[in-house]
Scaffold this active site. Structure first.
Site, PDB file in Angstrom:
ATOM      1  N   GLU A 104       0.838  -1.135  -0.058  1.00 30.95           N
ATOM      2  CA  GLU A 104      -0.039   0.362  -0.176  1.00 30.95           C
ATOM      3  C   GLU A 104       0.874   1.133  -0.002  1.00 30.95           C
ATOM      4  OE1 GLU A 104      -2.013   1.132   3.597  1.00 30.95           O
ATOM      5  OE2 GLU A 104      -1.193  -0.727   4.184  1.00 30.95           O
ATOM      6  N   CYS A 136      -3.729  -2.997   4.632  1.00 34.26           N
ATOM      7  CA  CYS A 136      -2.640  -4.234   4.647  1.00 34.26           C
ATOM      8  C   CYS A 136      -2.703  -5.794   4.862  1.00 34.26           C
ATOM      9  CB  CYS A 136      -2.809  -4.262   6.379  1.00 34.26           C
ATOM     10  SG  CYS A 136      -1.716  -2.543   6.784  1.00 34.26           S
ATOM     11  N   HIS A 258      -2.598  -9.680  12.215  1.00 36.54           N
ATOM     12  CA  HIS A 258      -1.769  -8.303  11.515  1.00 36.54           C
ATOM     13  C   HIS A 258      -1.784  -7.936  13.074  1.00 36.54           C
ATOM     14  CE1 HIS A 258      -1.234  -4.492   9.672  1.00 36.54           C
ATOM     15  NE2 HIS A 258      -2.345  -4.427  10.056  1.00 36.54           N
TER      16      HIS A 258
END
Ligand code: COA
Length: 424
Positions: A104, A136, A258
């Site tokens: 990104e 993400c 994450h």
């Protein structure tokens, strides 16, 4: 590839129901994995002191010890090339037929960073190469696309790289959650590191928790809201996964997340850990799985996979075939919970040694040095620029930009000699 599948494949056996079922249950996943980050870092106590915060807010409240500082001589292309070059043999490069780069913080609104990486590493030109974006989540999207490709082309090799530089701005609340780096993963049949199961649940919704308009180098974030959405998406995908596959928390030996910063994953884990009969084991696994994230910071797309590496290298309880759950989240927002089994070829001691040596060899910057590096970059409005590359000894570096073309260079670490990469 399972032997029965291989035989059926070679003999041209007709596609009966049972054959198709076996075809889709073949073993595939991550066969090799590597991480790369900048040679520079700052200490979170120094940053807290410079920003007038209590260091424990960063060390305990956020869970961050150190943060990678990405110099202008590294971008998502060089980070990715540096990560992938350490695991690819000439035979891999010849047989990879798909290169997917999730990011990104890409370098171009049109051309994929994957094309540059393919060229820098000398990967076969018969590969499909492209970039994937959804905050993400891009690395996970790449893995799932790669898995679909392997299910229909089981002799293929797919290179998936998650590469990012996380920037929120100096003196902002998000500054403590910056960082950067890349994780490269080679997906194949019969993988040694992680067998990815065909069991997954996802959830998406149009949410403004974090985004970066084209005119900005730094992200915009509604940080506390993003925490709530993240935990909510985790719970939605986790429940959906359980309903689909009739599996309970006790069917998992570890849950990983994450991790934009370690506390965020901890909040998600805490929201369900009471369902487990072995909560201490899950909490210990989480502690192992944040080891390197707390030393590097946010990798955006690569954060979940650095956490995977942390788990594989530092968890002392995991055995081959144990099931783990992976929660991927990309603001905006897309969540996915999927599962995998630990492969037969994980060597925790080797992984730990490699990662510790990479991270221990970094140079600590003062906050003033970090701020100066942070402000040095290719001008957003174009123009030529050459960087001082003398202190960045990474194999692949960005020298600057000439005539709107980025200039990449491969430095041979052993001899110190440099080889120009032709501008494409
Ligand atoms: N000792 C220990 N803990 C402390 C502390 C101290 N002295 N001072 C504060 N804390 C804790 C707070 O209680 C809080 O913990 P909690 O989250 O469990 O409640 C934590 O430290 C952070 O404090 P807070 O006041 O919320 O910090 P902040 O307002 O500066 O913002 C973030 C923190 C994470 C919201 C901000 O850094 C951010 O927006 N980061 C980006 C997040 C992101 O990228 N989201 C999208 C990607 S998924």
């Amino acid at each position: 590839m399972g032997r029965r599948f291989k035989l059926a494949f070679l003999s041209g056996k007709s596609w009966s129901h049972s054959f198709i079922k076996e075809f889709y249950s073949m073993s595939a996943g991550i066969d090799k994995i590597a991480f790369f980050t900048s040679p520079y870092f700052i200490d979170m106590t120094d940053l807290a002191n410079a920003r007038g915060e209590d260091p424990n807010k960063y060390l305990i409240g956020i869970g961050q010890q150190k943060q990678a500082v990405i110099p202008p001589t590294q971008d998502v292309v060089t980070l990715a090339a540096n990560a992938a070059s350490s695991i690819l043999t000439p035979a891999d490069k010849a047989s990879i037929d798909m290169v997917i780069l999730g990011t990104e913080s890409g370098i171009d609104n049109s051309k994929a960073a994957a094309i540059y990486v393919q060229s820098l590493l000398g990967i076969s030109k018969r590969a499909r190469s492209f970039e994937v974006k959804q905050a993400c989540y891009g690395g996970t999207a790449g893995i799932q696309m790669g898995m679909d490709h392997l299910r229909s082309h089981p002799t293929s090799k797919v290179l998936v790289i998650a590469s990012d530089i996380a920037r929120y701005g100096l003196n902002t609340p998000g500054e403590v959650t910056q960082g950067g780096g890349a994780v490269a993963m080679l997906l194949t049949a019969d993988p040694r590191i992680l067998v990815i199961e065909d069991k997954t649940a996802f959830h998406s919704d149009n949410i403004m928790d974090f985004w970066r308009p084209l005119y900005r180098r730094e992200a915009l974030v509604d940080g506390h809201y993003s925490n709530n959405v993240y935990v909510d998406f985790f719970n939605q995908t986790w429940r959906d996964y359980q309903n689909r596959y009739q599996l309970a928390i006790d069917d998992f030996n570890a849950l990983i997340f994450h991790l934009p910063y370690p506390k965020m994953g901890l909040k998600a884990l805490r929201s369900i850990v009471h369902e487990s009969h072995h909560p201490t084991q899950l909490m210990a696994a989480f502690d192992a799985a944040k080891t390197y994230n707390s030393q590097v910071g946010n990798l955006y797309t690569g954060s979940l996979y650095l956490s995977l590496l942390s788990l594989l290298a530092n968890d002392t309880m995991l055995k081959p075939h144990d099931r783990i759950g992976l929660f991927s989240y990309g603001s905006g927002a897309q969540g996915e919970f999927y599962s995998a089994r630990i492969g037969d070829g994980v060597k925790p001691d080797d992984l730990r040694q490699q990662l510790n040596s990479q991270l221990n060899n970094r140079r600590q910057l003062t906050i003033a040095e970090y701020e100066a590096l942070y402000e040095t970059s290719l001008p957003l409005d174009g123009g030529d620029r050459t960087f001082d590359t003398r202190t960045d000894h990474s194999p692949y570096i960005l020298k600057g930009r000439i005539d709107n073309r980025r200039q990449y260079e491969y430095q041979n670490g052993e001899t110190g000699s440099k080889k120009e990469q032709p501008a494409k």
